[in-house]
Design a protein around this motif. Structure first.
Motif, short mmCIF file in Angstrom:
data_model
loop_
_atom_site.label_atom_id
_atom_site.label_comp_id
_atom_site.label_asym_id
_atom_site.label_seq_id
_atom_site.Cartn_x
_atom_site.Cartn_y
_atom_site.Cartn_z
N VAL A 55 -6.53 8.28 -2.03
CA VAL A 55 -5.28 8.50 -1.06
C VAL A 55 -4.28 7.67 -1.12
CG1 VAL A 55 -7.03 9.82 0.39
CG2 VAL A 55 -6.65 7.66 0.69
N ALA A 56 -4.53 6.48 -1.78
CA ALA A 56 -3.45 5.46 -1.66
C ALA A 56 -3.88 4.50 -2.93
CB ALA A 56 -3.28 4.88 -0.31
N ALA A 57 -2.86 3.46 -2.94
CA ALA A 57 -3.27 2.76 -3.90
C ALA A 57 -2.42 1.16 -3.44
CB ALA A 57 -2.45 2.92 -5.34
N LEU A 58 -3.18 0.22 -3.76
CA LEU A 58 -2.88 -1.15 -3.28
C LEU A 58 -2.17 -2.10 -4.41
CD1 LEU A 58 -4.71 -3.58 -0.69
CD2 LEU A 58 -4.15 -4.49 -3.35
N SER A 59 -1.13 -2.58 -4.43
CA SER A 59 -0.38 -3.47 -5.52
C SER A 59 -0.30 -4.72 -4.98
CB SER A 59 0.82 -2.73 -6.08
OG SER A 59 1.81 -2.58 -5.14
N VAL A 89 11.26 -17.22 -4.10
CA VAL A 89 11.44 -16.19 -5.24
C VAL A 89 10.47 -15.07 -5.01
CG1 VAL A 89 11.86 -15.67 -7.46
CG2 VAL A 89 12.62 -17.71 -6.76
N ARG A 90 10.79 -13.93 -4.67
CA ARG A 90 9.77 -12.83 -4.30
C ARG A 90 10.36 -11.52 -4.35
NH1 ARG A 90 9.83 -14.91 1.47
NH2 ARG A 90 11.35 -13.61 2.41
N MET A 91 9.56 -10.34 -4.56
CA MET A 91 10.09 -8.91 -4.64
C MET A 91 10.75 -8.63 -3.46
SD MET A 91 7.84 -5.61 -5.38
CE MET A 91 8.84 -3.91 -5.74
N VAL A 92 11.65 -8.05 -3.27
CA VAL A 92 12.65 -7.39 -2.30
C VAL A 92 12.24 -6.03 -1.93
CG1 VAL A 92 14.81 -7.20 -0.92
CG2 VAL A 92 14.37 -9.26 -2.43
N SER A 93 11.51 -5.76 -0.72
CA SER A 93 11.31 -4.09 -0.67
C SER A 93 11.08 -3.90 0.94
CB SER A 93 10.03 -3.80 -1.50
OG SER A 93 8.82 -4.65 -0.94
N ALA A 94 10.66 -2.83 1.19
CA ALA A 94 10.45 -2.58 2.60
C ALA A 94 9.39 -1.24 2.84
CB ALA A 94 11.79 -2.24 3.09
N ALA A 95 8.59 -1.26 3.77
CA ALA A 95 7.73 -0.24 4.00
C ALA A 95 8.65 1.13 4.22
CB ALA A 95 7.18 -0.52 5.32
N GLY A 96 8.08 2.09 3.80
CA GLY A 96 9.25 3.44 3.97
C GLY A 96 9.99 3.59 2.74
N ARG A 97 9.97 2.50 1.70
CA ARG A 97 10.93 2.90 0.76
C ARG A 97 10.29 3.91 -0.22
NH1 ARG A 97 12.35 -1.65 -4.18
NH2 ARG A 97 14.24 -0.40 -4.78
N ASP A 144 7.14 11.07 -6.21
CA ASP A 144 7.36 9.89 -5.81
C ASP A 144 6.46 8.98 -5.11
OD1 ASP A 144 10.08 10.28 -6.51
OD2 ASP A 144 10.73 11.05 -4.52
N VAL A 145 6.38 7.81 -4.99
CA VAL A 145 5.57 6.92 -4.15
C VAL A 145 6.47 6.56 -3.07
CG1 VAL A 145 3.90 6.16 -5.84
CG2 VAL A 145 6.08 4.93 -5.21
N ILE A 146 5.50 6.55 -1.67
CA ILE A 146 6.17 6.07 -0.46
C ILE A 146 5.36 4.74 -0.10
CG2 ILE A 146 6.81 6.56 1.99
CD1 ILE A 146 6.90 9.43 1.40
N TYR A 147 6.04 3.54 0.23
CA TYR A 147 5.30 2.52 0.57
C TYR A 147 5.23 2.51 1.95
CZ TYR A 147 6.34 0.57 -3.86
OH TYR A 147 6.61 0.50 -5.13
N ILE A 148 3.84 2.48 2.60
CA ILE A 148 3.51 2.55 4.01
C ILE A 148 3.08 1.17 4.60
CG2 ILE A 148 2.59 5.10 3.75
CD1 ILE A 148 -0.10 4.23 3.78
N ALA A 149 2.69 0.09 3.79
CA ALA A 149 2.51 -1.00 4.25
C ALA A 149 2.79 -2.10 3.29
CB ALA A 149 1.20 -1.27 4.51
N VAL A 171 0.78 -1.08 -0.09
CA VAL A 171 -0.19 -0.08 -0.02
C VAL A 171 0.97 1.08 -0.06
CG1 VAL A 171 -1.65 1.32 1.38
CG2 VAL A 171 -2.00 -1.14 1.23
N ALA A 172 0.56 2.17 -0.84
CA ALA A 172 1.63 3.25 -1.09
C ALA A 172 0.69 4.52 -1.14
CB ALA A 172 2.32 3.18 -2.37
N ILE A 173 1.35 5.57 -0.97
CA ILE A 173 0.80 7.05 -0.93
C ILE A 173 1.75 7.96 -1.98
CG2 ILE A 173 -0.34 6.83 1.22
CD1 ILE A 173 2.02 8.77 2.39
N LEU A 174 1.41 8.78 -2.35
CA LEU A 174 2.01 9.75 -3.18
C LEU A 174 2.53 11.03 -2.52
CD1 LEU A 174 2.76 9.98 -6.44
CD2 LEU A 174 0.72 11.69 -6.53
#
Length: 257
Positions: free
Chosen positions: A216-220, A124-132, A111-116, A104-107
């Motif tokens: 207000v956000a988007a879910l991917s 095998v999966r995507m490597v990321s983190a909240a806050g990125r 830029d987008v910021i991942y909040i969840a 879940v990210a906001i604009l």
């Protein structure tokens, strides 16, 4: 679980009737819609009016609309909402269904910021983190959020001469091409990103709206290319829309997200 109280249930049924139509009802309307006795409806309406849950419509004797009390309760509910916390709960549910990584990210600016974020259990999966933070135009969530902006605001954030960085060879770097892509996303109500932020990952995203209907956000949902196909994309698009709608409902939005 305790026993439901019939009188309370009927009173809530009456209040929920105001969510449809023009927002006004008469006692006969309520009797007809809920198939309740006239005496029961009269007593419930009288009680709800006495507690300011409904009020009579000026110059329309016998018709009622919602009063101030539901607004006060709704406002208090909205004050207590935490987008990140609600997003994590919905993301967890979506991830459990598809076993892929859900964000879940906001604009913020361009830029987008991942909040969840909830991870897939696959090796095998995507490597990321909240806050990125990532360039919005390179991600499905970002393109979904950009597509939801009013035209004037989008022009300010992404003017004709804007320099768009490339994260992969598939990233869109031309503002005109990006605006064309955003137009298609706006029409579909869902965004797809194919190896634009990560050469090994594709994503789908859907918009999340608040109680006013504003995005207000988007879910991917992010998927490694080894598990990506047209059939899988179609499945995940539906799941992303469903998850975004659930999160929107938690934020007070009524209707399709």
């Amino acid at each position: 679980m305790g026993r439901l109280v019939p009188a309370v249930t009927r009173a809530l049924d009456i209040l929920e009737l105001f969510l449809d139509g023009d927002g006004t009802l008469s006692a006969p309307d309520i009797v007809r819609k809920l198939q309740l006795p006239r005496t029961t409806v009269h007593e419930l309406v009288t009680t709800l009016a006495a507690r300011s849950y409904i009020v009579q419509v000026p110059e329309q004797p016998g018709r009622y609309r919602l009063g101030v009390r539901p607004y006060q309760l709704g406002s208090r509910y909205a004050e207590q909402l935490d987008l990140a916390a609600e997003g994590r709960q919905v993301a967890r549910s979506v991830a459990e269904t598809c076993d892929e990584t859900v964000h879940v990210a906001i604009l913020e600016g361009t830029d987008v910021i991942y909040i969840a974020k909830v991870d897939s259990t696959h090796a095998v999966r995507m490597v990321s983190a909240a806050g990125r933070r990532l360039p919005a135009h390179c991600t499905s969530v970002g393109k979904m959020l950009l597509a939801s902006l009013p035209a004037e605001e989008l022009a300010v954030r992404l003017p004709d001469g804007a320099e768009l960085v490339a994260m992969t060879p598939n990233s869109i770097t031309d503002p005109t091409a990006l605006r064309a892509a955003l137009g298609k996303i706006r029409g579909r109500g869902i965004a797809v990103e194919t190896r634009e932020s990560n050469p090994d990952v594709s994503c789908v995203a859907a918009p999340v709206r608040d109680r006013t209907g504003r995005v207000v956000a988007a879910l991917s949902i992010s998927v490694p290319m080894i598990r990506w196909s047209d059939e899988r994309r179609a499945e995940l698009e539906q799941l992303a829309v469903k998850g975004a709608a659930e999160l929107s409902e938690r934020l007070g939005h009524r209707g399709a997200a």
